[in-house]
Design a protein around this motif. Structure first.
Motif, PDB file in Angstrom:
ATOM      1  N   MET A  99       0.829  -1.209   0.000  1.00  0.00           N
ATOM      2  CA  MET A  99       0.000   0.000   0.000  1.00  0.00           C
ATOM      3  C   MET A  99       0.863   1.258   0.000  1.00  0.00           C
ATOM      4  O   MET A  99       0.639   2.195  -0.765  1.00  0.00           O
ATOM      5  N   LEU A 100       1.884   1.257   0.860  1.00  0.00           N
ATOM      6  CA  LEU A 100       2.785   2.407   0.906  1.00  0.00           C
ATOM      7  C   LEU A 100       3.555   2.557  -0.402  1.00  0.00           C
ATOM      8  O   LEU A 100       3.850   3.683  -0.826  1.00  0.00           O
ATOM      9  N   ALA A 101       3.875   1.418  -1.042  1.00  0.00           N
ATOM     10  CA  ALA A 101       4.590   1.479  -2.319  1.00  0.00           C
ATOM     11  C   ALA A 101       3.734   2.141  -3.394  1.00  0.00           C
ATOM     12  O   ALA A 101       4.238   2.926  -4.213  1.00  0.00           O
ATOM     13  N   VAL A 102       2.442   1.837  -3.412  1.00  0.00           N
ATOM     14  CA  VAL A 102       1.540   2.454  -4.388  1.00  0.00           C
ATOM     15  C   VAL A 102       1.428   3.949  -4.133  1.00  0.00           C
ATOM     16  O   VAL A 102       1.478   4.763  -5.071  1.00  0.00           O
ATOM     17  N   ILE A 103       1.290   4.323  -2.860  1.00  0.00           N
ATOM     18  CA  ILE A 103       1.206   5.747  -2.523  1.00  0.00           C
ATOM     19  C   ILE A 103       2.476   6.465  -2.949  1.00  0.00           C
ATOM     20  O   ILE A 103       2.427   7.537  -3.575  1.00  0.00           O
ATOM     21  N   TRP A 104       3.624   5.875  -2.631  1.00  0.00           N
ATOM     22  CA  TRP A 104       4.902   6.506  -2.970  1.00  0.00           C
ATOM     23  C   TRP A 104       5.070   6.630  -4.490  1.00  0.00           C
ATOM     24  O   TRP A 104       5.506   7.669  -4.986  1.00  0.00           O
ATOM     25  N   LYS A 105       4.712   5.556  -5.209  1.00  0.00           N
ATOM     26  CA  LYS A 105       4.818   5.595  -6.678  1.00  0.00           C
ATOM     27  C   LYS A 105       3.994   6.734  -7.268  1.00  0.00           C
ATOM     28  O   LYS A 105       4.472   7.512  -8.104  1.00  0.00           O
ATOM     29  N   ASP A 106       2.741   6.838  -6.839  1.00  0.00           N
ATOM     30  CA  ASP A 106       1.861   7.866  -7.402  1.00  0.00           C
ATOM     31  C   ASP A 106       2.320   9.269  -7.024  1.00  0.00           C
ATOM     32  O   ASP A 106       2.251  10.200  -7.842  1.00  0.00           O
ATOM     33  N   LEU A 107       2.791   9.436  -5.793  1.00  0.00           N
ATOM     34  CA  LEU A 107       3.268  10.756  -5.379  1.00  0.00           C
ATOM     35  C   LEU A 107       4.516  11.150  -6.161  1.00  0.00           C
ATOM     36  O   LEU A 107       4.684  12.321  -6.522  1.00  0.00           O
ATOM     37  N   MET A 108       5.404  10.195  -6.412  1.00  0.00           N
ATOM     38  CA  MET A 108       6.609  10.495  -7.190  1.00  0.00           C
ATOM     39  C   MET A 108       6.252  10.864  -8.635  1.00  0.00           C
ATOM     40  O   MET A 108       6.842  11.779  -9.213  1.00  0.00           O
ATOM     41  N   LEU A 109       5.275  10.161  -9.209  1.00  0.00           N
ATOM     42  CA  LEU A 109       4.842  10.495 -10.566  1.00  0.00           C
ATOM     43  C   LEU A 109       4.256  11.903 -10.614  1.00  0.00           C
ATOM     44  O   LEU A 109       4.519  12.663 -11.552  1.00  0.00           O
ATOM     45  N   GLU A 110       3.463  12.258  -9.596  1.00  0.00           N
ATOM     46  CA  GLU A 110       2.891  13.605  -9.558  1.00  0.00           C
ATOM     47  C   GLU A 110       3.976  14.647  -9.353  1.00  0.00           C
ATOM     48  O   GLU A 110       3.949  15.725  -9.967  1.00  0.00           O
ATOM     49  N   ALA A 111       4.955  14.347  -8.505  1.00  0.00           N
ATOM     50  CA  ALA A 111       6.016  15.312  -8.224  1.00  0.00           C
ATOM     51  C   ALA A 111       6.899  15.537  -9.451  1.00  0.00           C
ATOM     52  O   ALA A 111       7.357  16.656  -9.699  1.00  0.00           O
ATOM     53  N   ARG A 112       7.119  14.486 -10.225  1.00  0.00           N
ATOM     54  CA  ARG A 112       7.967  14.631 -11.410  1.00  0.00           C
ATOM     55  C   ARG A 112       7.233  15.329 -12.550  1.00  0.00           C
ATOM     56  O   ARG A 112       7.808  16.140 -13.263  1.00  0.00           O
ATOM     57  N   GLY A 113       5.967  15.000 -12.720  1.00  0.00           N
ATOM     58  CA  GLY A 113       5.221  15.589 -13.826  1.00  0.00           C
ATOM     59  C   GLY A 113       4.665  16.964 -13.503  1.00  0.00           C
ATOM     60  O   GLY A 113       4.801  17.903 -14.287  1.00  0.00           O
ATOM     61  N   ARG A 114       4.016  17.090 -12.357  1.00  0.00           N
ATOM     62  CA  ARG A 114       3.432  18.344 -11.860  1.00  0.00           C
ATOM     63  C   ARG A 114       2.316  18.894 -12.745  1.00  0.00           C
ATOM     64  O   ARG A 114       1.791  19.968 -12.455  1.00  0.00           O
ATOM     65  N   GLU A 115       1.964  18.168 -13.795  1.00  0.00           N
ATOM     66  CA  GLU A 115       0.947  18.727 -14.680  1.00  0.00           C
ATOM     67  C   GLU A 115      -0.436  18.682 -14.043  1.00  0.00           C
ATOM     68  O   GLU A 115      -1.279  19.545 -14.322  1.00  0.00           O
ATOM     69  N   THR A 116      -0.678  17.701 -13.168  1.00  0.00           N
ATOM     70  CA  THR A 116      -2.007  17.591 -12.564  1.00  0.00           C
ATOM     71  C   THR A 116      -2.292  18.783 -11.659  1.00  0.00           C
ATOM     72  O   THR A 116      -3.324  19.455 -11.789  1.00  0.00           O
ATOM     73  N   ILE A 117      -1.396  19.059 -10.737  1.00  0.00           N
ATOM     74  CA  ILE A 117      -1.612  20.167  -9.804  1.00  0.00           C
ATOM     75  C   ILE A 117      -1.634  21.493 -10.550  1.00  0.00           C
ATOM     76  O   ILE A 117      -2.447  22.377 -10.242  1.00  0.00           O
ATOM     77  N   ALA A 118      -0.761  21.646 -11.543  1.00  0.00           N
ATOM     78  CA  ALA A 118      -0.761  22.893 -12.324  1.00  0.00           C
ATOM     79  C   ALA A 118      -2.079  23.081 -13.056  1.00  0.00           C
ATOM     80  O   ALA A 118      -2.645  24.179 -13.078  1.00  0.00           O
ATOM     81  N   SER A 119      -2.602  21.997 -13.646  1.00  0.00           N
ATOM     82  CA  SER A 119      -3.880  22.081 -14.353  1.00  0.00           C
ATOM     83  C   SER A 119      -5.025  22.388 -13.397  1.00  0.00           C
ATOM     84  O   SER A 119      -5.907  23.209 -13.697  1.00  0.00           O
ATOM     85  N   LEU A 120      -5.014  21.746 -12.226  1.00  0.00           N
ATOM     86  CA  LEU A 120      -6.050  22.012 -11.233  1.00  0.00           C
ATOM     87  C   LEU A 120      -6.024  23.467 -10.801  1.00  0.00           C
ATOM     88  O   LEU A 120      -7.073  24.119 -10.686  1.00  0.00           O
ATOM     89  N   LEU A 179      -4.337  13.987  -1.019  1.00  0.00           N
ATOM     90  CA  LEU A 179      -3.132  14.812  -0.873  1.00  0.00           C
ATOM     91  C   LEU A 179      -2.965  15.777  -2.040  1.00  0.00           C
ATOM     92  O   LEU A 179      -2.627  16.952  -1.846  1.00  0.00           O
ATOM     93  N   VAL A 180      -3.208  15.291  -3.252  1.00  0.00           N
ATOM     94  CA  VAL A 180      -3.105  16.162  -4.428  1.00  0.00           C
ATOM     95  C   VAL A 180      -4.117  17.303  -4.341  1.00  0.00           C
ATOM     96  O   VAL A 180      -3.795  18.469  -4.607  1.00  0.00           O
ATOM     97  N   LEU A 181      -5.348  16.977  -3.945  1.00  0.00           N
ATOM     98  CA  LEU A 181      -6.386  18.006  -3.838  1.00  0.00           C
ATOM     99  C   LEU A 181      -6.070  18.996  -2.722  1.00  0.00           C
ATOM    100  O   LEU A 181      -6.335  20.202  -2.862  1.00  0.00           O
ATOM    101  N   LEU A 182      -5.509  18.526  -1.625  1.00  0.00           N
ATOM    102  CA  LEU A 182      -5.158  19.440  -0.536  1.00  0.00           C
ATOM    103  C   LEU A 182      -4.046  20.402  -0.950  1.00  0.00           C
ATOM    104  O   LEU A 182      -4.065  21.584  -0.574  1.00  0.00           O
ATOM    105  N   ILE A 183      -3.084  19.907  -1.711  1.00  0.00           N
ATOM    106  CA  ILE A 183      -2.025  20.794  -2.221  1.00  0.00           C
ATOM    107  C   ILE A 183      -2.625  21.846  -3.156  1.00  0.00           C
ATOM    108  O   ILE A 183      -2.296  23.038  -3.074  1.00  0.00           O
TER     109      ILE A 183
END
Length: 219
Positions: free
Chosen positions: A1-22, A100-104
């Motif tokens: 479970m922690l591995a999935v969370i870490w993977k997705d957070l790293m993908l978001e941190a590297r891409g940043r397109e989701t938070i920027a678009s939001l 976490l993404v929505l809170l950011i």
């Protein structure tokens, strides 16, 4: 479970397109309503919470639609489902990442919300943050549950809002009313039925998602 969370957070941190678009979408909604609605000091505390939650909901739908799209785009969906992980735990992992993404995103949007609508929220800020947290968990719980179901359809960008928005109506009403109350000086302990509805909605859909997510997943 922690591995999935870490993977997705790293993908978001590297891409940043989701938070920027939001952020861009949420800011555009705030700006448009700021010019479209006649707001003054007498009604801003009543109107502003609804506008804030409209911006959050529209933007959240975009983020929630990507909850499983990354795995499908990279051909990793089958591997993820075959991983030695309970599918209820997979749901919770995706939910945590989405929240976490929505809170950011909300942390970035809130200063502009205060600036555009001229609100003095220093005293109400802790209570408003708790309302935002409760509302965000509810949005994430419903969206994460149905994101995978919508992913299997041809028009998933259209289907996801149609699936989740009707279910989110009670949450949104409670979130707007609770935000209105805290901006007018109420504490979270004085929210009464609206606070109870927020918490109850979160508990209901997080529990339901954890229990039924296994039956919504397909290889």
């Amino acid at each position: 479970m922690l591995a999935v969370i870490w993977k997705d957070l790293m993908l978001e941190a590297r891409g940043r397109e989701t938070i920027a678009s939001l952020f861009v979408l949420g800011l555009l909604v705030l700006v448009l309503f700021n010019f479209a609605v006649d707001i003054d000091a007498s009604n801003v505390a009543s109107i502003a919470p609804g506008i804030l939650w409209i911006a959050i909901v529209f933007s959240a739908t975009l983020a929630l639609g990507r909850a499983f799209a990354i795995e499908r785009e990279n051909g990793c969906m089958t591997g993820l489902l075959l991983a030695p992980l309970d599918r209820g735990s997979l749901y919770l992992a995706k939910l945590i990442v989405n929240v976490l993404v929505l809170l950011i995103f909300e942390a970035l949007l809130l200063p502009f919300f205060v600036l555009l609508f001229g609100l003095g929220i220093s005293a109400a800020l802790p209570h408003l943050l708790l309302v935002l947290l409760a509302g965000t968990i509810g949005l994430g719980a419903v969206g994460t549950l149905f994101a995978l179901a919508a992913l299997g359809t041809r028009a998933r960008e259209l289907m996801l809002p149609l699936l989740i928005l009707p279910l989110q109506i009670p949450l949104l009403i409670a979130a707007v009313r609770a935000s209105d109350m805290v901006l007018k000086g109420a504490s979270v302990l004085a929210l009464g039925a609206w606070g109870n509805l927020l918490v109850g909605f979160d508990v209901l859909f997080v529990t339901a998602g954890w229990l039924v997510f296994e039956y919504m997943t397909v290889d």
